[in-house]
Scaffold this active site. Structure first.
Site, PDB file in Angstrom:
ATOM      1  N   GLY A 140       0.852  -1.183   0.000  1.00  0.00           N
ATOM      2  CA  GLY A 140       0.000   0.000   0.000  1.00  0.00           C
ATOM      3  C   GLY A 140       0.884   1.228   0.000  1.00  0.00           C
ATOM      4  NE  ARG A 197       1.896   9.001   7.493  1.00  0.00           N
ATOM      5  CZ  ARG A 197       2.642   8.128   8.177  1.00  0.00           C
ATOM      6  NH1 ARG A 197       2.096   7.040   8.664  1.00  0.00           N
ATOM      7  NH2 ARG A 197       3.917   8.334   8.341  1.00  0.00           N
ATOM      8  CE1 TYR A 207      -0.929   4.966  13.015  1.00  0.00           C
ATOM      9  CE2 TYR A 207      -0.986   6.445  11.124  1.00  0.00           C
ATOM     10  CZ  TYR A 207      -1.498   5.362  11.816  1.00  0.00           C
ATOM     11  OH  TYR A 207      -2.570   4.683  11.290  1.00  0.00           O
ATOM     12  CB  CYS A 261     -10.071  23.620  19.094  1.00  0.00           C
ATOM     13  SG  CYS A 261     -11.123  24.478  17.946  1.00  0.00           S
TER      14      CYS A 261
HETATM   15  C1  LIG Z   1      -2.525  -2.375   5.638  1.00  0.00           C
HETATM   16  C2  LIG Z   1      -2.333  -3.690   5.003  1.00  0.00           C
HETATM   17  C3  LIG Z   1      -1.509  -3.810   3.881  1.00  0.00           C
HETATM   18  C4  LIG Z   1      -0.697  -2.676   3.313  1.00  0.00           C
HETATM   19  O1  LIG Z   1       0.298  -2.255   4.178  1.00  0.00           O
HETATM   20  P1  LIG Z   1       1.392  -1.176   3.696  1.00  0.00           P
HETATM   21  O2  LIG Z   1       2.228  -0.974   4.878  1.00  0.00           O
HETATM   22  O3  LIG Z   1       0.620   0.050   3.328  1.00  0.00           O
HETATM   23  O4  LIG Z   1       2.111  -1.744   2.544  1.00  0.00           O
HETATM   24  C5  LIG Z   1      -1.412  -5.057   3.283  1.00  0.00           C
HETATM   25  N1  LIG Z   1      -2.090  -6.129   3.771  1.00  0.00           N
HETATM   26  C6  LIG Z   1      -2.887  -6.050   4.846  1.00  0.00           C
HETATM   27  C7  LIG Z   1      -3.593  -7.253   5.332  1.00  0.00           C
HETATM   28  C8  LIG Z   1      -3.039  -4.825   5.493  1.00  0.00           C
HETATM   29  O5  LIG Z   1      -3.819  -4.755   6.578  1.00  0.00           O
END
Ligand SMILES: *Cc1c(COP(=O)(O)O)cnc(C)c1O
Length: 420
Positions: A277, A314, A318, A344
């Site tokens: 992702g 983020r 995080y 706020c």
């Molecule tokens: C969030 C997630 C991903 C992607 O993770 P990245 O760190 O964005 O690459 C892939 N597989 C599962 C099951 C996830 O929950």
């Protein structure tokens, strides 16, 4: 972030000066580079070509239809974690045969919808979930192809909120009970075991946790085969990190990651699925705001911009670092700013003590590497409309999500008198 550079002292995305986009759609907005998304996808495909791997984009990182569609056009599949994401992937043209359904607890309704679509694979996270899938498959006269998500009990060495592969996390089934789980699956109607799955966390910038996890999974795959199960595919999840902080992060490339896959799983003769992702889209996107006020306190200079924590969570969620740039290189004195939004809460801070050229109200401020887990995590807190998304392709740009009107936001509510 090669698509994001200064030209004639103006910040540009590919061939488009950011100012042109800001004039067209107002700030704040997210902006993505098509070339950057495609280049990162191509990196995975070429790195994993020996495996003929299926790269399933983890839609939760950025689920805009335009982004999913351009990846689908290049052959990507999708990793989805809800019915909504499954619908998004299908609507953007990802064939069901390339969609894997992950997620810690799929509801009966979600399972039924996915079965009707005949998706490639369910990544199952518990035995009760397996039983629901079996029952739904029998009801609908379908067969569910399943892999168990195995929790390999490795520490991904990442932020605790995005670490998922330790035994104390809620994800997957423990390695120790996995053989029994497969035994159970083999005996259930409507279920066809096809492989194993894992996902140990996100923003992982060191290959050792992957190596440890993949080694355990390879051993398990052999045991499962000797138990008589068909293990023809291995889903390695996502999680490869990116360099947010060029000074401190040292994220491996897709090619280095692929070397680990080769080393640990090369002999199994399995199809490989990966679910990146962040590493596909984070560096392909920015969040652009503009300066509202500059506020001087006794100790600090606050640059207050029109983007806020609700638009980009983020940094407050995080404690993440993001590079921040000004829209112009103006040759002015560098000043140390705290860059904050107007919400706020003290948590509404994007960065502390960052050096930028001197800014004035109306100047554009760019938060970099915001293409993943940015717009998808936004909310309308403080009744701030979700910000638009823009895609750049060469010298052109298009608005790929409009800014909602206030009426459309407020109009979702009904007073007691008006409600049915
Ligand atoms: C969030 C997630 C991903 C992607 O993770 P990245 O760190 O964005 O690459 C892939 N597989 C599962 C099951 C996830 O929950």
């Amino acid at each position: 972030m090669t698509a994001f550079t200064y030209r004639d002292n103006h910040y540009c995305v590919e061939g488009v000066p950011l100012k042109r986009i800001a004039d067209a759609c107002g700030t704040p907005f997210y902006c993505y580079s098509r070339a950057e998304v495609e280049a990162r996808y191509d990196d995975y495909v070429s790195a994993l070509q020996n495996f003929d791997a299926l790269v399933c984009f983890a839609v939760k990182a950025n689920s805009n239809q335009a982004i999913i569609k351009l990846l689908a056009a290049r052959g990507a599949g999708a990793d989805v974690v809800s019915e909504g994401e499954l619908r998004r992937a299908l609507a953007a043209g990802v064939p069901a045969s390339k969609i894997v359904y992950s997620g810690v607890a799929k509801t009966v309704r979600e399972i039924e919808f996915a079965l009707q679509q005949e998706i490639r694979q369910f990544n199952v996270e518990s035995e009760p979930e397996l039983e629901e899938i079996s029952a739904a498959a029998v009801r609908l006269g379908k067969t569910a192809r399943v892999a168990f998500r195995i929790n390999p009990d490795v520490d991904a060495g990442t932020h605790e909120k995005i670490s998922t592969g330790k035994s104390e996390n809620k994800f997957g089934i423990p390695l120790a009970s996995s053989r029994a789980a497969y035994e159970k699956a083999a005996g259930l109607p409507g279920i066809e075991v096809c492989g194993v799955d894992l996902h140990i966390g996100s923003q992982i910038t060191n290959l050792t946790p992957f190596k440890n996890a993949f080694t355990k999974i390879a051993e398990l795959a052999l045991k499962l085969r000797s138990d008589g199960h068909t293990i023809s595919s291995i889903d390695l999840g996502g999680g490869l990190g990116i360099n947010y902080d060029e000074k401190h992060d040292n994220a491996p490339s897709a090619a280095e990651y692929a070397d680990v896959v080769e080393e640990t799983l090369g002999d199994l003769g399995c199809d490989v699925i990966v679910e990146p992702g962040r590493s596909l889209v984070a560096n392909a996107g920015i969040l652009v705001g503009s300066v509202i006020y500059i506020k001087q306190s006794s100790q600090k200079t606050f640059l207050i911009i029109d983007a806020a924590m609700n638009d980009f969570l983020r940094p407050s969620m995080y404690d993440s670092y993001h590079a921040i740039a000004g829209g112009r290189k103006n040759g002015g004195a560098d000043i140390l700013y705290d860059i904050v939004g107007p919400v706020c809460e003290t948590g509404d801070t994007f960065a502390r003590q960052r050096r930028l050229p001197e800014q004035k109200p109306g100047d554009l401020i760019i938060i970099e590497a915001a293409g993943a887990y940015g717009s998808v995590m936004a909310s309308t807190y403080n009744t701030r409309p979700l910000v638009p998304e823009v895609l750049v392709d060469g010298d052109e740009f298009r608005i790929i999500r409009q800014r909602p009107s206030y009426d459309s936001i407020i109009g979702l509510d009904r007073t007691w008198e008006d409600a049915d």
